[in-house]
Design a protein around this motif. Structure first.
Motif, PDB file in Angstrom:
ATOM      1  N   GLU A 239     -39.999  24.294 -12.023  1.00 57.13           N
ATOM      2  CA  GLU A 239     -39.589  24.812 -13.331  1.00 57.13           C
ATOM      3  C   GLU A 239     -40.494  24.298 -14.437  1.00 57.13           C
ATOM      4  O   GLU A 239     -40.832  25.044 -15.369  1.00 57.13           O
ATOM      5  CB  GLU A 239     -38.134  24.429 -13.605  1.00 57.13           C
ATOM      6  CG  GLU A 239     -37.143  25.177 -12.729  1.00 57.13           C
ATOM      7  CD  GLU A 239     -35.728  24.621 -12.837  1.00 57.13           C
ATOM      8  OE1 GLU A 239     -34.776  25.404 -12.640  1.00 57.13           O
ATOM      9  OE2 GLU A 239     -35.580  23.400 -13.104  1.00 57.13           O
ATOM     10  N   GLU A 240     -40.931  23.037 -14.355  1.00 64.46           N
ATOM     11  CA  GLU A 240     -41.831  22.493 -15.372  1.00 64.46           C
ATOM     12  C   GLU A 240     -43.181  23.205 -15.347  1.00 64.46           C
ATOM     13  O   GLU A 240     -43.729  23.549 -16.399  1.00 64.46           O
ATOM     14  CB  GLU A 240     -42.013  20.995 -15.155  1.00 64.46           C
ATOM     15  CG  GLU A 240     -40.787  20.172 -15.541  1.00 64.46           C
ATOM     16  CD  GLU A 240     -41.026  18.687 -15.362  1.00 64.46           C
ATOM     17  OE1 GLU A 240     -42.034  18.319 -14.707  1.00 64.46           O
ATOM     18  OE2 GLU A 240     -40.218  17.893 -15.876  1.00 64.46           O
ATOM     19  N   ARG A 241     -43.726  23.418 -14.148  1.00 58.75           N
ATOM     20  CA  ARG A 241     -45.023  24.102 -14.040  1.00 58.75           C
ATOM     21  C   ARG A 241     -44.930  25.535 -14.547  1.00 58.75           C
ATOM     22  O   ARG A 241     -45.781  26.000 -15.310  1.00 58.75           O
ATOM     23  CB  ARG A 241     -45.518  24.083 -12.588  1.00 58.75           C
ATOM     24  CG  ARG A 241     -45.920  22.726 -12.048  1.00 58.75           C
ATOM     25  CD  ARG A 241     -46.777  22.880 -10.781  1.00 58.75           C
ATOM     26  NE  ARG A 241     -46.156  23.752  -9.807  1.00 58.75           N
ATOM     27  CZ  ARG A 241     -45.359  23.349  -8.817  1.00 58.75           C
ATOM     28  NH1 ARG A 241     -45.089  22.051  -8.702  1.00 58.75           N
ATOM     29  NH2 ARG A 241     -44.847  24.195  -7.967  1.00 58.75           N
ATOM     30  N   ALA A 242     -43.885  26.233 -14.117  1.00 56.47           N
ATOM     31  CA  ALA A 242     -43.734  27.626 -14.523  1.00 56.47           C
ATOM     32  C   ALA A 242     -43.496  27.752 -16.026  1.00 56.47           C
ATOM     33  O   ALA A 242     -44.056  28.633 -16.693  1.00 56.47           O
ATOM     34  CB  ALA A 242     -42.576  28.271 -13.753  1.00 56.47           C
ATOM     35  N   THR A 243     -42.671  26.871 -16.580  1.00 54.00           N
ATOM     36  CA  THR A 243     -42.379  26.910 -18.014  1.00 54.00           C
ATOM     37  C   THR A 243     -43.635  26.669 -18.835  1.00 54.00           C
ATOM     38  O   THR A 243     -43.879  27.347 -19.839  1.00 54.00           O
ATOM     39  CB  THR A 243     -41.297  25.875 -18.366  1.00 54.00           C
ATOM     40  OG1 THR A 243     -40.085  26.215 -17.684  1.00 54.00           O
ATOM     41  CG2 THR A 243     -41.029  25.846 -19.870  1.00 54.00           C
ATOM     42  N   LYS A 244     -44.456  25.704 -18.419  1.00 52.96           N
ATOM     43  CA  LYS A 244     -45.703  25.426 -19.135  1.00 52.96           C
ATOM     44  C   LYS A 244     -46.618  26.651 -19.125  1.00 52.96           C
ATOM     45  O   LYS A 244     -47.210  27.023 -20.153  1.00 52.96           O
ATOM     46  CB  LYS A 244     -46.398  24.234 -18.482  1.00 52.96           C
ATOM     47  CG  LYS A 244     -47.775  23.915 -19.051  1.00 52.96           C
ATOM     48  CD  LYS A 244     -47.672  23.470 -20.496  1.00 52.96           C
ATOM     49  CE  LYS A 244     -49.021  22.945 -21.016  1.00 52.96           C
ATOM     50  NZ  LYS A 244     -50.092  23.940 -20.977  1.00 52.96           N
ATOM     51  N   LYS A 245     -46.731  27.313 -17.984  1.00 53.40           N
ATOM     52  CA  LYS A 245     -47.598  28.486 -17.885  1.00 53.40           C
ATOM     53  C   LYS A 245     -47.056  29.645 -18.724  1.00 53.40           C
ATOM     54  O   LYS A 245     -47.830  30.326 -19.424  1.00 53.40           O
ATOM     55  CB  LYS A 245     -47.731  28.909 -16.415  1.00 53.40           C
ATOM     56  CG  LYS A 245     -48.618  30.129 -16.193  1.00 53.40           C
ATOM     57  CD  LYS A 245     -50.033  29.877 -16.675  1.00 53.40           C
ATOM     58  CE  LYS A 245     -50.930  31.085 -16.394  1.00 53.40           C
ATOM     59  NZ  LYS A 245     -52.318  30.871 -16.911  1.00 53.40           N
ATOM     60  N   VAL A 246     -45.756  29.884 -18.681  1.00 52.91           N
ATOM     61  CA  VAL A 246     -45.161  30.967 -19.468  1.00 52.91           C
ATOM     62  C   VAL A 246     -45.294  30.679 -20.962  1.00 52.91           C
ATOM     63  O   VAL A 246     -45.539  31.592 -21.762  1.00 52.91           O
ATOM     64  CB  VAL A 246     -43.684  31.186 -19.069  1.00 52.91           C
ATOM     65  CG1 VAL A 246     -43.017  32.202 -19.989  1.00 52.91           C
ATOM     66  CG2 VAL A 246     -43.593  31.671 -17.621  1.00 52.91           C
ATOM     67  N   ASP A 247     -45.171  29.412 -21.356  1.00 54.03           N
ATOM     68  CA  ASP A 247     -45.363  29.050 -22.760  1.00 54.03           C
ATOM     69  C   ASP A 247     -46.795  29.361 -23.200  1.00 54.03           C
ATOM     70  O   ASP A 247     -47.029  29.853 -24.313  1.00 54.03           O
ATOM     71  CB  ASP A 247     -45.038  27.566 -22.953  1.00 54.03           C
ATOM     72  CG  ASP A 247     -44.791  27.207 -24.401  1.00 54.03           C
ATOM     73  OD1 ASP A 247     -44.404  28.097 -25.182  1.00 54.03           O
ATOM     74  OD2 ASP A 247     -44.980  26.030 -24.764  1.00 54.03           O
ATOM     75  N   ASP A 248     -47.764  29.094 -22.319  1.00 54.13           N
ATOM     76  CA  ASP A 248     -49.157  29.452 -22.621  1.00 54.13           C
ATOM     77  C   ASP A 248     -49.313  30.967 -22.774  1.00 54.13           C
ATOM     78  O   ASP A 248     -50.053  31.448 -23.648  1.00 54.13           O
ATOM     79  CB  ASP A 248     -50.079  28.954 -21.511  1.00 54.13           C
ATOM     80  CG  ASP A 248     -50.209  27.434 -21.484  1.00 54.13           C
ATOM     81  OD1 ASP A 248     -49.876  26.783 -22.499  1.00 54.13           O
ATOM     82  OD2 ASP A 248     -50.639  26.892 -20.437  1.00 54.13           O
ATOM     83  N   LEU A 249     -48.624  31.735 -21.923  1.00 51.54           N
ATOM     84  CA  LEU A 249     -48.692  33.199 -22.014  1.00 51.54           C
ATOM     85  C   LEU A 249     -48.076  33.698 -23.321  1.00 51.54           C
ATOM     86  O   LEU A 249     -48.585  34.653 -23.929  1.00 51.54           O
ATOM     87  CB  LEU A 249     -47.976  33.830 -20.816  1.00 51.54           C
ATOM     88  CG  LEU A 249     -48.665  33.690 -19.457  1.00 51.54           C
ATOM     89  CD1 LEU A 249     -47.754  34.175 -18.335  1.00 51.54           C
ATOM     90  CD2 LEU A 249     -49.986  34.462 -19.446  1.00 51.54           C
ATOM     91  N   LEU A 250     -46.984  33.071 -23.756  1.00 53.61           N
ATOM     92  CA  LEU A 250     -46.372  33.451 -25.033  1.00 53.61           C
ATOM     93  C   LEU A 250     -47.367  33.269 -26.176  1.00 53.61           C
ATOM     94  O   LEU A 250     -47.465  34.120 -27.071  1.00 53.61           O
ATOM     95  CB  LEU A 250     -45.124  32.604 -25.294  1.00 53.61           C
ATOM     96  CG  LEU A 250     -43.852  33.000 -24.554  1.00 53.61           C
ATOM     97  CD1 LEU A 250     -42.784  31.917 -24.707  1.00 53.61           C
ATOM     98  CD2 LEU A 250     -43.313  34.338 -25.075  1.00 53.61           C
TER      99      LEU A 250
END
Length: 335
Positions: A263-274
């Protein structure tokens, strides 16, 4: 084309009356009625069983200060950011509208420690309040201004990042943490961060415009600092390895374990996409998207679920595909 609707977008420690409290739980009826187990008269009807002892719920008490300096206060009993701000304001005798944002475990304007939707149970909350107002004239010489916007969840959008070498970076009076109060004499208080980012993106190139800003009030040792946010893998990680209080816009707050590594890895990547797609950064929004998609079987199912939860954002299809890919990559250990 993805299926789905794609919609467009007073003090907490007071006692009530004469009821006593013990360990944060009403002691009323704790003893229950006396139950006779010996010496009952022959033929007497057996007494009713004693009522079950009340379930003890821990009182979650957090310590807080104003970031520019204040005594320490204690707050409890909030379930979302708006209620949190109201509790902090009550402790310090200010209006909740004075609070711009909160950081965890530091009084500095540190966007890596920004309070989002989770608070570690041992975290110390610092509230940053309104300081000096200022106006700056900006001429948009490029498509992007170099700003990343976020908001505090109660109607204030503010600057989370300034890209080095960008148009805004050359205007030294604009700082990370500044609340954007207006654009060209039009107030934007109450607008979400994605709405503000779109307004700035839609401004025509070559024409000057005016930003009305409010900087957070600073302590003496913070004056004249122009903080920039550096990308870090630690951004958004609150209370890692500990239990956290999860604040929700709907429903009650819940105590949960720290996010998993996936969840931490995915959240960081999605935040970058935002940030790439929308010019905003929002760890809690990214975490919500990961939570929505982690159990979905295909991108269409994910898009439909995302519409139900976050339809007002009207995310473009290519962004949704990229988010789905990021969740899959994190799940399979590719990021």
């Amino acid at each position: 084309m993805l299926r789905g609707s794609r919609r467009k977008c007073k003090n907490s420690g007071k006692l009530e009356g004469s009821r006593l409290m013990e360990n944060g739980v009403d002691s009323e009826n704790q003893a229950g009625a006396t139950v006779e187990t010996k010496g009952q008269a022959a033929g007497a009807e057996p007494s009713s069983p004693a009522p079950p002892a009340p379930r003890i719920r821990p009182r979650l008490i957090f310590h807080t200060q104003l970031a520019h300096g204040s005594p320490t206060g204690r707050i409890e009993g909030f379930t979302n950011v708006k209620e949190l701000y109201a509790k902090i304001a009550e402790v310090f005798g200010i209006s909740p509208r004075e609070i711009l944002f909160c950081t965890l475990n530091t009084h500095k304007v540190d966007m890596q420690k920004l309070l989002g939707g989770q608070i570690g149970l041992e975290d110390f909350i610092f509230a940053h309040v309104k300081g000096q107002m200022k106006e700056v004239e900006v001429t948009k010489s490029e498509d992007a201004l170099g700003l990343t916007i976020t908001d505090n969840g109660t109607g204030y959008a503010f600057i989370k990042r300034i890209k080095e070498g960008s148009t805004i970076d050359r205007i030294k009076t604009v700082c990370v943490g500044d609340h954007i109060e207006g654009i060209n004499n039009q107030t934007i208080v109450g607008c979400r961060h994605y709405e503000v980012a779109k307004m700035l993106k839609d401004l025509p190139k070559g024409q000057p415009f005016v930003l009305a800003l409010v900087e957070p009030r600073k302590a003496f040792d913070m004056i004249a600092q122009r903080t920039k946010c550096v990308k870090s893998t630690a951004e958004g990680k609150v209370g890692s390895g500990r239990e956290t209080l999860r604040l929700r816009s709907k429903g009650s707050a819940t105590v949960e374990g720290a996010p998993t590594e996936f969840e931490e890895r995915a959240t960081k990547k999605v935040d970058d996409l935002l940030e790439s797609y929308m010019g905003i950064r929002d760890v809690e929004l990214a975490a919500t998207m990961v939570e929505t998609g982690k159990d979905k079987k295909n991108p269409d199912e994910f898009a439909e679920a995302l519409d139900l939860v976050l339809g007002d954002f009207a995310f473009p299809d290519e962004f949704v595909f990229d988010v789905w890919g990021a969740i899959g990559d994190a799940k399979n250990g590719r990021i």
